[in-house]
Design an enzyme around this catalytic site. Structure first.
Site, PDB file in Angstrom:
ATOM      1  N   TYR A 189      50.781  47.017  40.364  1.00 50.62           N
ATOM      2  CA  TYR A 189      51.242  46.657  41.711  1.00 50.62           C
ATOM      3  C   TYR A 189      52.087  45.384  41.737  1.00 50.62           C
ATOM      4  O   TYR A 189      52.755  45.090  42.726  1.00 50.62           O
ATOM      5  CB  TYR A 189      50.063  46.546  42.698  1.00 50.62           C
ATOM      6  CG  TYR A 189      49.019  45.505  42.365  1.00 50.62           C
ATOM      7  CD1 TYR A 189      49.285  44.151  42.471  1.00 50.62           C
ATOM      8  CD2 TYR A 189      47.744  45.889  41.938  1.00 50.62           C
ATOM      9  CE1 TYR A 189      48.334  43.195  42.166  1.00 50.62           C
ATOM     10  CE2 TYR A 189      46.783  44.944  41.629  1.00 50.62           C
ATOM     11  CZ  TYR A 189      47.078  43.606  41.749  1.00 50.62           C
ATOM     12  OH  TYR A 189      46.135  42.666  41.434  1.00 50.62           O
ATOM     13  N   GLU A 190      52.058  44.621  40.652  1.00 52.79           N
ATOM     14  CA  GLU A 190      52.910  43.433  40.590  1.00 52.79           C
ATOM     15  C   GLU A 190      54.360  43.806  40.275  1.00 52.79           C
ATOM     16  O   GLU A 190      55.237  42.947  40.261  1.00 52.79           O
ATOM     17  CB  GLU A 190      52.394  42.475  39.513  1.00 52.79           C
ATOM     18  CG  GLU A 190      51.047  41.865  39.841  1.00 52.79           C
ATOM     19  CD  GLU A 190      50.510  41.031  38.683  1.00 52.79           C
ATOM     20  OE1 GLU A 190      51.011  39.921  38.471  1.00 52.79           O
ATOM     21  OE2 GLU A 190      49.598  41.514  37.978  1.00 52.79           O
ATOM     22  N   ALA A 241      37.223  43.461  38.907  1.00 52.63           N
ATOM     23  CA  ALA A 241      36.611  43.398  40.230  1.00 52.63           C
ATOM     24  C   ALA A 241      36.820  44.772  40.842  1.00 52.63           C
ATOM     25  O   ALA A 241      37.890  45.359  40.692  1.00 52.63           O
ATOM     26  CB  ALA A 241      37.307  42.331  41.063  1.00 52.63           C
ATOM     27  N   MET A 299      42.046  48.609  40.735  1.00 52.18           N
ATOM     28  CA  MET A 299      43.491  48.769  40.484  1.00 52.18           C
ATOM     29  C   MET A 299      43.875  48.400  39.055  1.00 52.18           C
ATOM     30  O   MET A 299      45.031  48.062  38.789  1.00 52.18           O
ATOM     31  CB  MET A 299      44.283  47.893  41.467  1.00 52.18           C
ATOM     32  CG  MET A 299      43.937  48.147  42.932  1.00 52.18           C
ATOM     33  SD  MET A 299      44.671  46.894  43.987  1.00 52.18           S
ATOM     34  CE  MET A 299      43.845  47.251  45.558  1.00 52.18           C
ATOM     35  N   SER A 300      42.914  48.458  38.143  1.00 49.40           N
ATOM     36  CA  SER A 300      43.234  48.043  36.764  1.00 49.40           C
ATOM     37  C   SER A 300      42.463  48.893  35.757  1.00 49.40           C
ATOM     38  O   SER A 300      42.062  50.017  36.058  1.00 49.40           O
ATOM     39  CB  SER A 300      42.878  46.566  36.582  1.00 49.40           C
ATOM     40  OG  SER A 300      41.475  46.374  36.609  1.00 49.40           O
ATOM     41  N   HIS A 326      49.137  43.724  36.531  1.00 45.79           N
ATOM     42  CA  HIS A 326      48.860  44.989  37.193  1.00 45.79           C
ATOM     43  C   HIS A 326      50.145  45.729  37.517  1.00 45.79           C
ATOM     44  O   HIS A 326      51.200  45.124  37.685  1.00 45.79           O
ATOM     45  CB  HIS A 326      48.105  44.738  38.511  1.00 45.79           C
ATOM     46  CG  HIS A 326      46.854  43.938  38.350  1.00 45.79           C
ATOM     47  ND1 HIS A 326      46.869  42.571  38.214  1.00 45.79           N
ATOM     48  CD2 HIS A 326      45.558  44.320  38.286  1.00 45.79           C
ATOM     49  CE1 HIS A 326      45.626  42.140  38.079  1.00 45.79           C
ATOM     50  NE2 HIS A 326      44.802  43.181  38.115  1.00 45.79           N
ATOM     51  N   SER A 356      40.051  39.786  37.942  1.00 45.31           N
ATOM     52  CA  SER A 356      40.221  38.912  39.119  1.00 45.31           C
ATOM     53  C   SER A 356      39.047  37.981  39.364  1.00 45.31           C
ATOM     54  O   SER A 356      37.938  38.446  39.623  1.00 45.31           O
ATOM     55  CB  SER A 356      40.355  39.750  40.403  1.00 45.31           C
ATOM     56  OG  SER A 356      41.547  40.442  40.427  1.00 45.31           O
ATOM     57  N   HIS A 416      41.484  39.896  49.840  1.00 46.71           N
ATOM     58  CA  HIS A 416      41.552  39.363  48.478  1.00 46.71           C
ATOM     59  C   HIS A 416      40.647  38.136  48.349  1.00 46.71           C
ATOM     60  O   HIS A 416      40.044  37.901  47.304  1.00 46.71           O
ATOM     61  CB  HIS A 416      43.006  39.021  48.145  1.00 46.71           C
ATOM     62  CG  HIS A 416      43.218  38.578  46.726  1.00 46.71           C
ATOM     63  ND1 HIS A 416      42.864  39.364  45.649  1.00 46.71           N
ATOM     64  CD2 HIS A 416      43.723  37.436  46.206  1.00 46.71           C
ATOM     65  CE1 HIS A 416      43.156  38.708  44.530  1.00 46.71           C
ATOM     66  NE2 HIS A 416      43.671  37.549  44.841  1.00 46.71           N
ATOM     67  N   ASN A 440      32.936  43.826  46.640  1.00 49.69           N
ATOM     68  CA  ASN A 440      32.873  44.205  48.066  1.00 49.69           C
ATOM     69  C   ASN A 440      32.463  45.668  48.155  1.00 49.69           C
ATOM     70  O   ASN A 440      32.632  46.414  47.189  1.00 49.69           O
ATOM     71  CB  ASN A 440      34.254  44.027  48.719  1.00 49.69           C
ATOM     72  CG  ASN A 440      35.336  44.808  47.976  1.00 49.69           C
ATOM     73  OD1 ASN A 440      35.838  44.345  46.944  1.00 49.69           O
ATOM     74  ND2 ASN A 440      35.650  45.983  48.475  1.00 49.69           N
ATOM     75  N   HIS A 465      44.140  34.958  38.688  1.00 48.12           N
ATOM     76  CA  HIS A 465      44.366  35.405  37.305  1.00 48.12           C
ATOM     77  C   HIS A 465      45.133  34.310  36.588  1.00 48.12           C
ATOM     78  O   HIS A 465      46.283  34.050  36.908  1.00 48.12           O
ATOM     79  CB  HIS A 465      45.236  36.668  37.298  1.00 48.12           C
ATOM     80  CG  HIS A 465      44.491  37.902  37.672  1.00 48.12           C
ATOM     81  ND1 HIS A 465      44.011  38.784  36.740  1.00 48.12           N
ATOM     82  CD2 HIS A 465      44.136  38.377  38.877  1.00 48.12           C
ATOM     83  CE1 HIS A 465      43.393  39.768  37.377  1.00 48.12           C
ATOM     84  NE2 HIS A 465      43.457  39.549  38.661  1.00 48.12           N
TER      85      HIS A 465
HETATM   86  N1  HPA Z   1      39.515  48.488  46.236  1.00 47.60           N
HETATM   87  C1  HPA Z   1      40.386  48.397  45.226  1.00 47.60           C
HETATM   88  N2  HPA Z   1      40.375  47.415  44.336  1.00 47.60           N
HETATM   89  C2  HPA Z   1      39.443  46.462  44.483  1.00 47.60           C
HETATM   90  C3  HPA Z   1      38.506  46.479  45.522  1.00 47.60           C
HETATM   91  C4  HPA Z   1      38.551  47.559  46.450  1.00 47.60           C
HETATM   92  O1  HPA Z   1      37.753  47.651  47.391  1.00 47.60           O
HETATM   93  N3  HPA Z   1      37.733  45.383  45.364  1.00 47.60           N
HETATM   94  C5  HPA Z   1      38.172  44.732  44.275  1.00 47.60           C
HETATM   95  N4  HPA Z   1      39.217  45.377  43.724  1.00 47.60           N
END
Ligand code: HPA
Length: 287
Positions: free
Chosen positions: A86-87, A114, A218-219, A84, A31, A254, A242, A62
């Protein structure tokens, strides 16, 4: 057409476009981390939309193309963008590109992502090299019949296989050396994968910390599992975009993830440029 034949068709298509480029190193950019693709010299670009059976990314940040060429002098195939779970993609679809990379002759991959920082002391913008992972996606991309033909090394492609060093120690060492040369310290961390797409709750983050996780995302985990099934070496690099839920002062978004990604992608690109030739040298030595 069965899955193996679909992968073979996609790989044949990409190979026809790449001509003589025989990259042994693959790089997946997560990401908002696409800058390294722009550092590829003499690029040959193949959009995912043109590759037969290839899943298309639907997420902002992406872009969805393969960029093959020279990075730091080494022949690489960069996947700019990934899909992903989740998509709405199935585990087989999520890991389809990794299978294609294997069939293209890739022997080592750098998986970037990320991630939210769980461990105290991590800050947004930091890069962390993965030492291990925790799979909390609730599935494994290898569920189902085993396909030994995906193996790229002798002894790989087994139904049951070892994951004690899923993230190659030598590649981790090499990445840390290059980061040091580049003027920053690269710490190791454990990446925990959730299915997403909602970010975690603070209680989940406290639980994940108790489980030994340093980072959450998530990847990556499905790709690592499939790469290891094939016998491909893996280097994982997270960009802390973050602090994980409940650890920072503001709600997660996001946009924040993409913003921080933008800010650190140049540092990641610089590291990848240094690391790519070292990995290429390593995998070519064993041939
Ligand atoms: N959680 C899950 N996936 C993420 C995060 C997060 O805080 N930051 C970037 N991808």
């Amino acid at each position: 057409m069965n899955y193996y034949d679909q992968v073979a068709e996609a790989a044949a298509f990409v190979k026809a476009h790449l001509g003589s480029l025989g990259a042994r190193v693959g790089i997946v950019l997560g990401s908002g981390l696409g800058a390294a693709a722009a550092a590829v010299n003499d690029p040959v670009i193949v959009p995912y939309s043109e590759i037969p059976h290839f899943p298309q990314s639907t997420v902002e940040g992406h872009s969805g193309r393969m960029v093959a060429g020279l990075l730091g002098g080494a022949s690489v195939i960069v996947m700019q963008g990934r899909v992903h779970f989740y998509e709405g993609y199935s585990p087989l679809e999520v890991t389809f590109p990794m299978r294609v990379l294997g069939m293209l002759g890739v022997r080592a991959v750098v998986l970037t992502n990320a991630a939210g920082g769980i461990q105290a002391g991590l800050h947004a913008g930091e890069l962390v090299v993965l030492s291990d992972h925790i799979n909390l996606m609730g599935w494994n991309p290898l569920n189902g019949p085993n396909e030994p033909r995906f193996a790229i090394r002798a002894g790989a492609g087994k139904r049951f296989f070892d994951m004690t060093e899923a993230y190659s120690r030598p590649l981790r060492m090499l990445a840390k050396e290059e980061a040091h040369e580049d003027g920053f310290a690269l710490e190791e961390g454990v990446y925990l994968a959730t299915p997403g797409p909602s970010f975690e709750t603070p209680a989940e983050i406290r639980a994940f910390r108790a489980l030994g996780a340093t980072l959450v995302g998530m990847s990556t985990v499905p790709e690592t599992i499939v790469a290891r099934h094939m016998g491909i070496e893996v280097l994982g690099i997270s960009c802390v975009t973050n602090l994980a839920a409940g650890l920072g002062t503001k709600p997660l978004s996001h946009e924040e993830v993409n913003e921080t990604g933008k800010w650190v992608e140049s540092r990641l690109a610089s590291l990848l440029k240094r690391v790519a030739p070292r990995i290429a040298e390593r995998v070519e030595m064993e041939e």
